[in-house]
Design an enzyme around this catalytic site. Structure first.
Site, PDB file in Angstrom:
ATOM      1  N   VAL A 116       0.597  -1.585  -0.223  1.00 17.48           N
ATOM      2  CA  VAL A 116      -0.216   0.138  -0.021  1.00 17.48           C
ATOM      3  C   VAL A 116       0.688   1.351   0.291  1.00 17.48           C
ATOM      4  O   VAL A 116       1.224   2.203  -0.848  1.00 17.48           O
ATOM      5  CB  VAL A 116      -1.336   0.303   1.713  1.00 17.48           C
ATOM      6  CG1 VAL A 116      -1.843   1.723   0.706  1.00 17.48           C
ATOM      7  CG2 VAL A 116      -1.889  -1.569   1.380  1.00 17.48           C
ATOM      8  N   ALA A 118       9.158   5.344   5.834  1.00 18.71           N
ATOM      9  CA  ALA A 118      10.611   5.094   6.559  1.00 18.71           C
ATOM     10  C   ALA A 118       9.956   3.526   6.497  1.00 18.71           C
ATOM     11  O   ALA A 118       9.060   3.231   5.979  1.00 18.71           O
ATOM     12  CB  ALA A 118      10.118   5.073   7.845  1.00 18.71           C
ATOM     13  N   LYS A 142      -5.352  -2.085  10.498  1.00 14.07           N
ATOM     14  CA  LYS A 142      -7.045  -2.532  11.698  1.00 14.07           C
ATOM     15  C   LYS A 142      -6.942  -3.384  12.720  1.00 14.07           C
ATOM     16  O   LYS A 142      -7.261  -3.529  13.538  1.00 14.07           O
ATOM     17  CB  LYS A 142      -8.143  -3.846  10.422  1.00 14.07           C
ATOM     18  CG  LYS A 142      -7.550  -4.794  10.033  1.00 14.07           C
ATOM     19  CD  LYS A 142      -7.619  -5.216   8.760  1.00 14.07           C
ATOM     20  CE  LYS A 142      -5.747  -5.522   8.022  1.00 14.07           C
ATOM     21  NZ  LYS A 142      -6.508  -5.008   6.624  1.00 14.07           N
ATOM     22  N   GLY A 194     -10.657  -1.892   2.646  1.00 19.00           N
ATOM     23  CA  GLY A 194     -10.074  -1.676   1.577  1.00 19.00           C
ATOM     24  C   GLY A 194     -10.431  -0.199   1.175  1.00 19.00           C
ATOM     25  O   GLY A 194     -10.354   0.795   1.705  1.00 19.00           O
ATOM     26  N   GLY A 199      -1.392 -16.433  -4.865  1.00 20.43           N
ATOM     27  CA  GLY A 199      -1.592 -14.714  -4.310  1.00 20.43           C
ATOM     28  C   GLY A 199      -2.874 -14.116  -3.500  1.00 20.43           C
ATOM     29  O   GLY A 199      -3.148 -12.855  -2.384  1.00 20.43           O
ATOM     30  N   GLU A 227      -2.399 -16.244   2.747  1.00 21.60           N
ATOM     31  CA  GLU A 227      -0.944 -15.926   2.871  1.00 21.60           C
ATOM     32  C   GLU A 227      -0.885 -17.468   2.934  1.00 21.60           C
ATOM     33  O   GLU A 227      -0.923 -17.977   3.026  1.00 21.60           O
ATOM     34  CB  GLU A 227      -1.534 -14.983   4.344  1.00 21.60           C
ATOM     35  CG  GLU A 227      -1.884 -14.324   3.867  1.00 21.60           C
ATOM     36  CD  GLU A 227      -0.586 -12.758   3.984  1.00 21.60           C
ATOM     37  OE1 GLU A 227       0.615 -12.854   3.588  1.00 21.60           O
ATOM     38  OE2 GLU A 227      -1.115 -11.923   3.675  1.00 21.60           O
ATOM     39  N   LYS A 243     -12.157  -6.315  11.393  1.00 20.23           N
ATOM     40  CA  LYS A 243     -12.976  -4.537  11.159  1.00 20.23           C
ATOM     41  C   LYS A 243     -14.312  -5.107  11.314  1.00 20.23           C
ATOM     42  O   LYS A 243     -15.444  -4.201  11.522  1.00 20.23           O
ATOM     43  CB  LYS A 243     -13.067  -5.215   9.331  1.00 20.23           C
ATOM     44  CG  LYS A 243     -11.781  -5.461   8.730  1.00 20.23           C
ATOM     45  CD  LYS A 243     -12.393  -6.069   7.330  1.00 20.23           C
ATOM     46  CE  LYS A 243     -10.243  -5.981   6.805  1.00 20.23           C
ATOM     47  NZ  LYS A 243     -10.625  -7.093   6.035  1.00 20.23           N
ATOM     48  N   GLY A 290      -5.811  -4.900  -1.979  1.00 25.04           N
ATOM     49  CA  GLY A 290      -4.847  -4.583  -2.984  1.00 25.04           C
ATOM     50  C   GLY A 290      -4.286  -3.316  -2.618  1.00 25.04           C
ATOM     51  O   GLY A 290      -4.898  -2.874  -3.044  1.00 25.04           O
TER      52      GLY A 290
HETATM   53  P1  NAP Z   1       3.578  -4.937   3.912  1.00 25.60           P
HETATM   54  O1  NAP Z   1       3.533  -4.619   2.106  1.00 25.60           O
HETATM   55  O2  NAP Z   1       4.507  -5.571   4.643  1.00 25.60           O
HETATM   56  O3  NAP Z   1       4.731  -2.758   4.450  1.00 25.60           O
HETATM   57  C1  NAP Z   1       4.717  -3.017   5.348  1.00 25.60           C
HETATM   58  C2  NAP Z   1       6.242  -1.774   4.544  1.00 25.60           C
HETATM   59  O4  NAP Z   1       6.328  -1.103   6.465  1.00 25.60           O
HETATM   60  C3  NAP Z   1       7.203  -2.151   4.760  1.00 25.60           C
HETATM   61  O5  NAP Z   1       7.922  -1.011   3.356  1.00 25.60           O
HETATM   62  C4  NAP Z   1       8.528  -2.279   5.698  1.00 25.60           C
HETATM   63  O6  NAP Z   1       9.715  -2.140   5.544  1.00 25.60           O
HETATM   64  C5  NAP Z   1       7.751  -1.507   6.978  1.00 25.60           C
HETATM   65  N1  NAP Z   1       7.753  -1.868   7.739  1.00 25.60           N
HETATM   66  C6  NAP Z   1       7.475  -2.393   8.861  1.00 25.60           C
HETATM   67  N2  NAP Z   1       8.066  -2.628   9.665  1.00 25.60           N
HETATM   68  C7  NAP Z   1       8.643  -1.370  10.217  1.00 25.60           C
HETATM   69  C8  NAP Z   1       9.030  -1.299  11.190  1.00 25.60           C
HETATM   70  N3  NAP Z   1       9.829  -1.294  12.211  1.00 25.60           N
HETATM   71  N4  NAP Z   1      10.036  -0.014  10.939  1.00 25.60           N
HETATM   72  C9  NAP Z   1       9.704   0.960   9.301  1.00 25.60           C
HETATM   73  N5  NAP Z   1       9.381   0.481   8.313  1.00 25.60           N
HETATM   74  C10 NAP Z   1       9.013  -0.935   8.800  1.00 25.60           C
HETATM   75  O7  NAP Z   1       2.257  -4.027   4.248  1.00 25.60           O
HETATM   76  P2  NAP Z   1       0.611  -3.960   3.025  1.00 25.60           P
HETATM   77  O8  NAP Z   1       0.116  -4.966   2.666  1.00 25.60           O
HETATM   78  O9  NAP Z   1       1.251  -2.501   2.402  1.00 25.60           O
HETATM   79  O10 NAP Z   1      -0.214  -3.301   4.499  1.00 25.60           O
HETATM   80  C11 NAP Z   1      -0.008  -1.708   5.308  1.00 25.60           C
HETATM   81  C12 NAP Z   1      -1.273  -1.534   5.996  1.00 25.60           C
HETATM   82  O11 NAP Z   1      -2.492  -1.502   5.017  1.00 25.60           O
HETATM   83  C13 NAP Z   1      -1.361  -2.691   6.694  1.00 25.60           C
HETATM   84  O12 NAP Z   1      -1.741  -2.477   8.711  1.00 25.60           O
HETATM   85  C14 NAP Z   1      -2.607  -3.918   6.246  1.00 25.60           C
HETATM   86  O13 NAP Z   1      -3.323  -4.391   7.353  1.00 25.60           O
HETATM   87  C15 NAP Z   1      -3.359  -2.648   5.780  1.00 25.60           C
HETATM   88  N6  NAP Z   1      -4.247  -2.579   4.667  1.00 25.60           N
HETATM   89  C16 NAP Z   1      -3.309  -3.505   3.296  1.00 25.60           C
HETATM   90  C17 NAP Z   1      -4.121  -3.971   2.050  1.00 25.60           C
HETATM   91  C18 NAP Z   1      -3.476  -4.522   1.615  1.00 25.60           C
HETATM   92  O14 NAP Z   1      -3.814  -4.934   0.454  1.00 25.60           O
HETATM   93  N7  NAP Z   1      -2.444  -4.931   1.682  1.00 25.60           N
HETATM   94  C19 NAP Z   1      -5.771  -3.864   2.604  1.00 25.60           C
HETATM   95  C20 NAP Z   1      -5.685  -2.966   3.526  1.00 25.60           C
HETATM   96  C21 NAP Z   1      -5.224  -2.783   4.684  1.00 25.60           C
HETATM   97  P3  NAP Z   1      10.520  -2.767   4.597  1.00 25.60           P
HETATM   98  O15 NAP Z   1       9.905  -2.670   3.227  1.00 25.60           O
HETATM   99  O16 NAP Z   1      11.893  -2.406   4.558  1.00 25.60           O
HETATM  100  O17 NAP Z   1       9.891  -3.941   4.842  1.00 25.60           O
END
Ligand code: NAP
Length: 434
Positions: free
Chosen positions: A17, A46, A106, A135, A188, A191, A206, A307
């Site tokens: 995201v 960050a 969430k 989302g 995909g 998980e 949620k 997504g």
């Molecule tokens: P993700 O792909 O796992 O990305 C997490 C990011 O956070 C990565 O860039 C990671 O850095 C960084 N990160 C993690 N721990 C950290 C720390 N301690 N210090 C600094 N940076 C840190 O997650 P995502 O899928 O984008 O999801 C992000 C949020 O959106 C979550 O809360 C998720 O529940 C929510 N969300 C996601 C979706 C979806 O479709 N993916 C939908 C709705 C809500 P690195 O890249 O360097 O590892």
């Protein structure tokens, strides 16, 4: 070009995201400035690993591993790291340093929402979280703002795309749970550790967020009754289809009117819904939230529940809202939990049920089963008896009940299971949707 005031935007996380949010903030900078009335300047991102490969090209100089310094001096902090810590600490730091926060987390809000909202209240900051439930689908703002003058009676949501994808394919193809799960992991949609999705934990988070907003009541995660979909097999699916239903993992948030006043119930479980209900037509990994409000009637919100780029849309909407508030000034909307309604345990909830039993195919068995149901205050609405597969002397009973109290129902099913005439309780599913 209009000379807008600059707002400093700090981004925490550049994963699925976050990287899309960063790209859109940069690509649409002029348009966003016109909409927000401020130039949204992405001052840093960050991450854990500065050299990791990203989904989109972003200037290397934006990246840092020092989130704390990045947060200092930011007007808006976007938290897209996920997880509880250090996300919680960073969000609180952002609030206490005078920033507004946008998050899609969430898990964080369902477990630490009250602490975060209280901290924001103390300093007059605002926390935006449109992307934290379903989302890309706008549902937080409708519940918080659009329906603020109405009374929500019930929400039924398909809020987890993975489980909807699995159940939809089991329904359409007559496939087994395990086979579809493996396929979903390969494609995909699931998980490698699917527990959070298939056991209903993600949907429960949620549900807690949606119910808190809808009923102006703090709903702790452990007050949400949760069941997953791992017990749903092909024979349960077939029986549901045969009876004119489809099985969906539903998040149900309901206002209950009892003799002693109002209360609410928040629950997540696989349930049967009629095939002509709007939620039955939610296919694949899509999400939908069906809201029943006293004055507005029935509303349905439908679309992509996850997504990277889709979720980034909801995040950016929040960023624009936060920017507008910075420009206009004034206090935020805040969270309203003043109703503080009691949350009832699952045993006090009434729904209809479909009970599928395998019984001895002998005279008198039906009367015994009917007697146990009636003694347990569970009244039969429909009953169908068929021969159970190849098995000799085994009949399958599919019993549809009128509304019954969950506690009565579960005690009655226990009695049926040990009655001596029931070989196997195949499934007990709630029927939702009227
Ligand atoms: P993700 O792909 O796992 O990305 C997490 C990011 O956070 C990565 O860039 C990671 O850095 C960084 N990160 C993690 N721990 C950290 C720390 N301690 N210090 C600094 N940076 C840190 O997650 P995502 O899928 O984008 O999801 C992000 C949020 O959106 C979550 O809360 C998720 O529940 C929510 N969300 C996601 C979706 C979806 O479709 N993916 C939908 C709705 C809500 P690195 O890249 O360097 O590892």
């Amino acid at each position: 070009m209009t000379d807008y005031r600059r707002l400093r935007v700090a981004l925490l996380g550049a994963g699925a995201v976050g990287s899309q949010v960063a790209a859109l903030l940069r690509q649409h900078a002029d348009e966003l400035a016109d909409r927000a009335g401020a130039r949204l300047e992405l001052v840093g991102i960050a991450v854990r690993d500065i050299d990791a490969t990203r989904d989109v090209d972003l200037p290397r100089e934006l990246f840092t591993t020092d989130a704390e310094s990045l947060i200092l001096g930011a007007d808006i902090v976007i938290e897209l790291m996920g997880g509880i810590e250090p996300a919680r600490a960073y969000v609180l730091q952002a609030i206490n340093s005078g920033a507004d926060v946008v998050t899609a987390n969430k898990a964080l809000l369902a477990t630490h929402g009250p602490e975060i909202f209280d901290a924001a209240d103390q300093v007059g900051a605002e926390v935006y979280y449109e992307a934290a439930a379903a989302g890309a689908i706008p549902i937080i703002r409708p519940l918080r703002d659009s329906l603020a003058g109405d009374r929500v009676q019930r929400i039924m949501g398909i809020v987890n795309g993975t489980t909807n994808y699995i159940l939809d394919r089991m329904d359409a193809e007559g496939a087994e749970f395990g086979d579809v799960l493996v396929d979903a992991q390969r494609l995909g949609y699931a998980e490698s550790d699917p527990t959070a999705d298939v056991e209903g934990y993600d949907a429960a988070q949620k549900a807690a967020i949606l119910a808190s907003l809808a009923f102006h009541t703090t709903v702790p995660l452990d007050a949400v009754h949760r069941e997953g979909i791992t017990g749903i097999d092909k024979s349960t699916m077939d029986a549901a289809r045969h009876a004119g239903y489809v099985i969906k993992l539903l998040a149900v948030c309901e206002r209950l009117d009892g003799g002693s006043g109002e209360s609410i119930s928040v629950r997540v479980y696989p349930a049967l819904i009629e095939r002509d209900h709007p939620l039955a037509s939610v296919h694949g990994a899509n999400n939908a939230v069906f809201v029943q409000a006293e004055a507005a009637g029935n509303l349905m919100f439908y679309g992509a529940g996850a997504g990277g780029v889709q979720t980034a849309s909801a995040v950016l909407g929040d960023v624009v809202s936060a920017a507008r508030r910075h420009i206009a000034g004034g206090v935020g909307v805040g969270e309203s939990t003043l109703a503080n309604l009691p949350i009832v345990a699952i045993g006090r909830v009434t729904t209809r049920y479909q009970i599928t039993l395998e019984v001895d195919d002998q005279p008198g068995v039906l009367a015994t089963v009917a007697g146990i149901l009636s003694d347990g205050r569970v009244s039969i609405a429909t009953l169908e008896q068929t021969v159970a597969g190849e098995e000799a002397n085994i009949a399958r009973l599919v019993i549809g009940t009128h509304k019954a109290l969950e506690q009565d129902l579960s005690e009655t099913v226990s009695r049926l299971a040990t009655s001596g005439v029931v070989e196997r309780v195949v499934s007990v599913l709630r029927v939702e949707g009227e």
